[in-house]
Enzyme design. Structure first.
Site, mmCIF file in Angstrom:
data_model
loop_
_atom_site.group_PDB
_atom_site.id
_atom_site.type_symbol
_atom_site.label_atom_id
_atom_site.label_comp_id
_atom_site.label_asym_id
_atom_site.label_seq_id
_atom_site.Cartn_x
_atom_site.Cartn_y
_atom_site.Cartn_z
ATOM 1 N N HIS A 1 5.088 4.460 10.519
ATOM 2 C CA HIS A 1 3.629 4.427 10.441
ATOM 3 C C HIS A 1 2.951 3.394 11.332
ATOM 4 O O HIS A 1 1.732 3.334 11.365
ATOM 5 C CB HIS A 1 3.191 4.190 8.987
ATOM 6 C CG HIS A 1 3.712 2.933 8.365
ATOM 7 N ND1 HIS A 1 3.272 2.471 7.136
ATOM 8 C CD2 HIS A 1 4.658 2.023 8.774
ATOM 9 C CE1 HIS A 1 3.905 1.361 6.820
ATOM 10 N NE2 HIS A 1 4.735 1.074 7.785
ATOM 11 N N HIS A 2 3.714 2.572 12.060
ATOM 12 C CA HIS A 2 3.082 1.545 12.892
ATOM 13 C C HIS A 2 2.815 2.008 14.323
ATOM 14 O O HIS A 2 2.047 1.357 15.033
ATOM 15 C CB HIS A 2 3.948 0.292 12.940
ATOM 16 C CG HIS A 2 4.096 -0.402 11.624
ATOM 17 N ND1 HIS A 2 3.018 -0.790 10.863
ATOM 18 C CD2 HIS A 2 5.209 -0.777 10.930
ATOM 19 C CE1 HIS A 2 3.453 -1.378 9.766
ATOM 20 N NE2 HIS A 2 4.776 -1.378 9.767
ATOM 21 N N ALA A 3 3.453 3.066 14.784
ATOM 22 C CA ALA A 3 3.274 3.496 16.174
ATOM 23 C C ALA A 3 1.817 3.846 16.444
ATOM 24 O O ALA A 3 1.168 4.541 15.659
ATOM 25 C CB ALA A 3 4.169 4.689 16.467
ATOM 26 N N ASP B 1 -0.991 0.851 9.578
ATOM 27 C CA ASP B 1 -2.001 0.636 10.618
ATOM 28 C C ASP B 1 -2.039 1.736 11.661
ATOM 29 O O ASP B 1 -3.111 2.145 12.106
ATOM 30 C CB ASP B 1 -1.799 -0.722 11.287
ATOM 31 C CG ASP B 1 -0.421 -0.866 11.928
ATOM 32 O OD1 ASP B 1 0.562 -0.303 11.403
ATOM 33 O OD2 ASP B 1 -0.321 -1.573 12.947
#
Length: 357
Positions: free
Chosen positions: A132-134, A174
């Site tokens: 989920h951070h990419a 994010d």
């Protein structure tokens, strides 16, 4: 409640290899697959190998420049300066075969979305998903491609008008928030240890969506060392109401196991039973709509094996052995928990005010 469940897995997931000393070790995924097999779960759950994600779809989430960098950085002697693209040295180092390996785990989440859209499954679990951070233009926090944004985009391109994303990883979701920041068709909801204390430093209650999509992002930050009696009320007071208000047509879940008290990279003190209570509540909320489930963070491998096995069994309505739950629970400081609850209450008050609830 039993639902027709698919489980996406291949040993090719192990090719997403950030190094032997890196916290992200993908053998954890293999352990989940093998545990489910040993329990006879695949007599009920449909086990499927994922396909590699289509490059055209990748281009609807990530920039063309970034995709070309990932492709080239996967080869030896590429000679590129990768720092501006988040590809190490650091949290997300480039590695041989990165392009191909990243396309497989991302493809698993796209396959999951297509399976539930077609009705072949009601719930589809890509155990390698949840990165989920990419961001559209860079790798970040162990994540090269944002498989969650790709699954959400798959739903939107199929004509769905409201897709809800819920993230219970200890780290703020994010990248998914960034990808859908200004899209009123997508609600991103993340419950996480506050960015005041933990990577990536974002996810404050004031982050509520872009100019064209006010209220499309909801963040519930917790103080470090929050235990069950703090974490669960944050979930209970926000998630069901957000679901009711938004009335999604599909649900995408990121079920990072690193909010668990035994995880070495964070500080929340959630137990397996309370964490699974949230998972069960999400499955009940989404009982009438398609659900994509993904993994995510989790750096205590034994904990990951137990929790994600519990998730798969619960999705399919199978019995869960007590041995998969915690045999011990953390000893919590009472004053610390009172402080954590006061912090949560202040955050929820500010959140509700910002959302106009």
């Amino acid at each position: 409640m039993p639902r027709k469940t698919a489980f996406l897995y291949t040993d090719d997931f192990l090719a997403y290899d950030l190094g032997g000393k890196h916290p992200l070790q993908q053998r954890r995924l293999q352990l989940v697959d093998r545990k489910l097999a040993s329990l006879g779960a695949f007599e009920t759950i449909t086990r499927l190998a994922p396909t590699s994600v289509d490059e055209a779809l990748l281009g609807r989430v990530h920039t063309a420049e970034y995709l070309e960098v990932v492709r080239q950085a996967s080869k030896p002697n590429h000679g590129l300066d990768l720092r501006r693209y988040g590809l190490g040295p650091g949290d997300t180092p480039a590695f041989p075969g990165m392009w191909e390996a990243s396309k497989v785990y991302a493809g698993g989440s796209v396959d999951a979305a297509r399976l539930v859209l077609s009705g072949e499954a009601e719930i589809a679990f890509n155990v390698a998903g949840g990165l989920h951070h990419a961001h559209p233009w860079k790798a970040y926090g162990f994540c090269v491609f944002n498989d969650l944004a790709l699954a959400i985009t798959t739903f939107l391109e199929a004509g769905l008008e409201r897709v809800m994303y819920v993230d219970i990883d200890v780290h703020h979701g994010d990248g998914v928030q960034v990808c859908h920041w200004d899209d009123p068709r997508v609600l991103t909801l993340s419950l996480h240890e506050s960015g005041r204390w933990l990577f990536p430093g974002t996810g404050g209650v004031e982050e509520t969506g872009g100019e064209n999509a006010p209220g499309s992002a909801i963040n519930v930050p917790y103080a470090s060392y929050s235990g069950d009696e703090v974490w669960w009320p944050g979930f209970e007071q926000i998630v069901p109401e957000a679901f009711e208000r938004f009335a999604p047509q599909a649900l995408v879940l990121q079920l990072g196991a690193d909010a668990h008290f035994a995880d070495p990279l964070a500080h929340l003190q959630v137990t397996s039973r309370t964490w699974m209570r949230a998972v069960e509540a999400l499955l009940v909320l989404g009982k009438d709509i398609p659900i994509v489930v993904t993994g995510g963070g989790g750096y205590n491998i034994a904990t990951v094996e137990r929790l994600w096995t519990l998730v798969a069994l619960t999705c399919a309505g199978l019995s869960c052995p007590d041995s998969l739950h915690d045999t011990e629970v953390p000893m919590l400081d009472a004053e610390q928990q009172r402080t954590a609850r006061a912090y949560l209450d202040s955050q929820l008050d500010a959140l509700r005010g910002g959302l106009g609830w």
